[in-house]
Structure formats: structure tokens, C-alpha cells
Write an enzyme that holds these catalytic residues in place. Sequence first.
Site, PDB file in Angstrom:
ATOM      1  N   THR A 271       1.363  -1.431  -5.225  1.00 36.64           N
ATOM      2  CA  THR A 271       1.657  -2.292  -4.091  1.00 36.64           C
ATOM      3  C   THR A 271       3.082  -2.013  -3.643  1.00 36.64           C
ATOM      4  O   THR A 271       3.952  -1.758  -4.478  1.00 36.64           O
ATOM      5  CB  THR A 271       1.480  -3.782  -4.419  1.00 36.64           C
ATOM      6  OG1 THR A 271       1.965  -4.552  -3.308  1.00 36.64           O
ATOM      7  CG2 THR A 271       2.231  -4.210  -5.676  1.00 36.64           C
TER       8      THR A 271
ATOM      9  N   THR B 199      -0.826  -7.749  -1.230  1.00 35.00           N
ATOM     10  CA  THR B 199      -1.856  -6.752  -1.553  1.00 35.00           C
ATOM     11  C   THR B 199      -2.390  -7.073  -2.940  1.00 35.00           C
ATOM     12  O   THR B 199      -1.649  -7.562  -3.792  1.00 35.00           O
ATOM     13  CB  THR B 199      -1.211  -5.347  -1.553  1.00 35.00           C
ATOM     14  OG1 THR B 199      -0.889  -5.017  -0.211  1.00 35.00           O
ATOM     15  CG2 THR B 199      -2.133  -4.276  -2.143  1.00 35.00           C
TER      16      THR B 199
HETATM   17  N1  ASP Z   1       0.864  -0.834  -0.003  1.00 32.61           N
HETATM   18  C1  ASP Z   1       0.389  -1.594   1.113  1.00 32.61           C
HETATM   19  C2  ASP Z   1       0.462  -0.727   2.353  1.00 32.61           C
HETATM   20  O1  ASP Z   1       1.468  -0.073   2.558  1.00 32.61           O
HETATM   21  C3  ASP Z   1       1.132  -2.865   1.354  1.00 32.61           C
HETATM   22  C4  ASP Z   1       1.580  -3.632   0.132  1.00 32.61           C
HETATM   23  O2  ASP Z   1       1.210  -3.319  -0.964  1.00 32.61           O
HETATM   24  O3  ASP Z   1       2.330  -4.609   0.293  1.00 32.61           O
HETATM   25  O4  ASP Z   1      -0.453  -0.764   3.137  1.00 32.61           O
END
Ligand code: ASP
Length: 331
Positions: free
Chosen positions: A247, A196
Site C-alpha cells: 500500500t 487500500t
Molecule cells: N497503492 C495504491 C495506488 O497507488 C494506493 C494506496 O495504497 O494507498 O493505487
Amino acid sequence: MRIRTLFALLSLLFYTQLLSSQSFALVIHGGAGSIQREDLGPARDSLYRKALQEALATGYAILDSGGSALDAVESVIVYMENSPLFNAGRGAILNSEGIAELDASIMDGRDMNAGAVASVRSIKNPIKAARLAMERSSYVLMVADGAEHFAKDQGLEIVEPEYFITPARREWYKKVKMKDERGAGRIMLSHPAFGTVGCVALDSRGNLAAGTSTGGRGLKRYRRVGDSPIIGAGTYAENGVCALSATGYGEYYIRGVLAYDVAARMKYGGLSLQDAMHEVIHQRLQDMGGTGGLIGVDSEGNVSMDFNTNGMFRAYRKKDGQAVVKIYGDE
Ligand code: ASP
């Protein structure tokens, strides 16, 4: 008349001096997760560092020439969405149907205006759609085909779903889907995937902005939406306080309203950015059983990058400072 002209010139000089003496700062992330040296390997390690350097340079150039925090955030995220290395835009992780489904948001700390799109499959740069949602609509969040319709109406570039899929992601999908079907006979609800992207900035006028973009979690179903397009959970900016991008396991960030929690601890509790973020990641998120990280910048240009995973792709640069790029937890 002459005195007036002289006065105007002096004021202009004073204003320009003031502007150039104001600090600015930029922080970016490219996702947190189980990122280990031995898994990444030296070649991919340097690919990621180079991409982080370049993304940072894009935003720094804008801030250095007096540009806005908002423009810097958008440009950095466009760069990272276009890079196949990150889980955003091209290179995003695939959902249970083998399709990239993207979420993004942006927030302007000046007036706390915000825009977001979720679950979109054909907008080349979802962060641009988020910005247009903020600037040209009275809504904050638009989803799926509605958001795509809006992006098309606004003249944004629309691509075939194939555009987002890299050979590496296709390979991954084949492997995990097969394993999953052989195993429990059902598709897992979601699968972690680092990558992300997010960016926060303070510009030389003292304005703050934040943005986040993602493909979410791998093999997600039912048009699951994570924290990245949710203001207060994955993205938050408020002038005089801080700008944040998250993230990690999104469901925890939504339930804990974690980005806003950092800002609230600063505002009401008088904590520094670093202490507020430390409490939110290492106490709240940890106690909830979640994993992930946050990046932030405050109104004085202090920066913080914190996480409770093995690593987080991350970088920052302050006015007159060198770029700092890091990946692993022990750096
Ligand atoms: N936060 C993001 C989600 O849950 C994924 C990530 O940051 O890795 O969609």
C-alpha cells in the site's frame, strides 16, 4: 486385511496430526499514510480496530478449520471491500469525475497463478473478479468495461456506481474539487488516500497467497492504474518464499517492482522476510522518494508489517496466537 485397515487408520491419524501441527498465519493491512492519533480521534480509532479485528477473524476461522490461504485472503478482502471504512469497494476514494474506480489482484503461491482487474466501476467485489480471472480465464489482467463484461458473464454481483460512494467520500470530493478548481484551475493528477486493503496468508498445508484491493488515488484521471493490480508491484506470492501485499504511492511500487524485490532478496540473497522488507521500504522506496508500506508472511509463518509513513492500519494472527492490531507508527 485387518492389518491394512489398521495401517490406513494410522496413516490418516498421522496425516491429521501433521496437518494440525503445521503453523499458519494471516496478516492484513487497511492502508498506509499520514495517520495520526489526533486526526483520527478515539471514536474512529476504535471503529478501525474493530473492523481490522473482524476482517482478521474471518480469515483466521478459515485457516483454523484447514481452509486454504487463497480462500482466507479472498474472504478477508471481501469483508474489507464491503466495509465503508476502507479505500476499496464501498467507501473507495473518488476519481476526478466523482466516480469510484477500483483495482484488485490475487496470487496463489502454489502454482504462481494470478488474476487481476483494473479500473472497474460496477463490480461489487473486485477481488472476486480477480480470483475468477485467475481460475477461469487464461489471462492475468483485465481492465475497465472488458473486466466488467467478464465479471457479468461469470455471474458476479454488479452494482450501480452509486453503491460505492459513501457520504464522507462525497463530502471530501466536493471540498477538494472546489479547492482545486479555485487554485490552479486544473484538477490535480492524484491525491493520497489511505485505506487500500490487502491480505497475505500461509495455510496449514504450507501454501501461500496474497491479495490487494483499492480505489487507488483520489482525483485520479485518464483511468490511471496503480500498483495494486500489478503482480510483482503490489501483490506477490510464491510457495517456499513469501506472500506480500503493498500500500502506498503506487507509481513507486510499479517502477521499483517492490513486492517482487522483497521476494528476490529472500530468494537470491538469503535475507529473512523482515530484513528484505526493511531494505525495500527504508532504502529503495525511501531513496526513490516514495511512501507506503508492505505486509508479508514467509513459508515458516514469520510475519512482517513495515512502512515509512506515520501509520498503517494493520493486524496479524498466527496459529494459537492472539490477534495483534495496530495503527500508528509508535505502536
Ligand atoms: N497503492 C495504491 C495506488 O497507488 C494506493 C494506496 O495504497 O494507498 O493505487
